[in-house]
Design a protein around this motif. Sequence first.
Motif, PDB file in Angstrom:
ATOM      1  N   ASN A   3      65.123  31.332  47.707  1.00  0.00           N
ATOM      2  CA  ASN A   3      64.510  32.583  48.088  1.00  0.00           C
ATOM      3  C   ASN A   3      65.201  33.281  49.256  1.00  0.00           C
ATOM      4  O   ASN A   3      65.568  32.659  50.251  1.00  0.00           O
ATOM      5  N   GLN A  40      56.144  37.229  47.119  1.00  0.00           N
ATOM      6  CA  GLN A  40      56.687  37.791  48.355  1.00  0.00           C
ATOM      7  C   GLN A  40      56.326  36.875  49.513  1.00  0.00           C
ATOM      8  O   GLN A  40      55.289  36.224  49.467  1.00  0.00           O
ATOM      9  N   SER A  66      60.193  38.413  49.451  1.00  0.00           N
ATOM     10  CA  SER A  66      61.301  38.257  48.511  1.00  0.00           C
ATOM     11  C   SER A  66      62.215  39.471  48.587  1.00  0.00           C
ATOM     12  O   SER A  66      61.912  40.467  49.254  1.00  0.00           O
ATOM     13  N   TYR A  67      63.306  39.382  47.874  1.00  0.00           N
ATOM     14  CA  TYR A  67      64.329  40.420  47.837  1.00  0.00           C
ATOM     15  C   TYR A  67      63.715  41.788  47.570  1.00  0.00           C
ATOM     16  O   TYR A  67      62.756  41.917  46.804  1.00  0.00           O
ATOM     17  N   PRO A  83      62.103  34.278  42.289  1.00  0.00           N
ATOM     18  CA  PRO A  83      63.230  34.549  43.195  1.00  0.00           C
ATOM     19  C   PRO A  83      63.586  33.326  44.048  1.00  0.00           C
ATOM     20  O   PRO A  83      63.403  33.321  45.271  1.00  0.00           O
TER      21      PRO A  83
END
Length: 388
Positions: free
Chosen positions: A172, A120, A122-123, A169
Amino acid sequence: MRNPLSETITAIPPSGIRKFFDIVSEMKDAISLGVGEPDFDTPWHIRDEGIYSLEKGRTFYTSNAGLKELKLEISRYLERRFDVGYDPDREIMVTVGGSEAIDIALRAMLDPGDEVLIPQPSYVSYVPCTILAGGVPVTVELEEKDRFRLTKEKVLEKLTPKTKILVLPFPNNPTGSILEKEDLEAIADVVREKDLFVISDEIYSELTYGRHHCTIAALPGMKERTVLINGFSKSYAMTGWRLGYACAPEAILRQMLKIHQYAIMCAPTTSQYAAVEALRNGDRDVEEMREAYDQRRRFLVKALRDMGLDCYEPQGAFYVFPCIKKFGMSSDTFALRLLEQEKVAVVPGTAFGDCGEGYLRISYAYSLQDLKRALERMGRFVASLEEM
């Protein structure tokens, strides 16, 4: 009366991205720079193929895993673009967006108590989907000093005997950071040594600037440990078509398909025919959109720096992640005040994890005209803070 709701579900907060857009939708003359959606229309030849499929009466279910024709094109595309090969009959399935693929991959692979390493910021979906699958999310904090990249050392710090999956991810959302081949090789060493699996969300794989995307699945010994997730929303401006795909070892994909069968049946048939056309003849469309995003990216980074904001230069996706720590207010407060005073909507960094505090996500999936108007307003707001 008994509580009709699941305690697990009620404990999960709603997406932090949506809070501001509910306000924006009712605010006259507001400019939103928060939605992660291309401002381009789906290219005409792709739309035409979807329309033609309807005119031909192709309105029935496809097989659960998707049109064989589409899976074959996905296999050819991945081989051609990223040098990784998948059997279209046993290792590829078509999903309702990349989001469904994330969800069913986690549900197919996790037992209660298994830990999932989630870098993180992140999504927003990785943590709640892990919880819904009975897993335990473990945050790996990405830092600006590392250009928001995941390092081997950060993975090792968070490993426990319960760690099973690493989410990758990259490129990013929200930072725009990427991982290059040497970064992935170091991480792959850990994955193999510690007997882990990877869910690699590569939805922004075509949106990198000055560098070609590399997938961890193409590295030695990693295809059998990786679920590769991608889709059509970002690269081909097909968000509303709701189409993604997952590529994985047959043993994993078979269980993902089982969940998909019961929950979804199959992805939209019209969208699948349109996606075949996108993969066959859409390379130039992707290139043109990428060039436009690159122009906006460079404009936005310069404008933010000119107004005095520290801003990491993103190398992928279509977001910038400027730092606002010097103003001594939370990301949420900054975003709310900017919206109230200048009618510009951005997303607080905390929507993407606690370590996003002190940052904002600004999307450049908007026209240069809209970006210029929004940045003029944002410049006034920043200047007013510096005068205080």
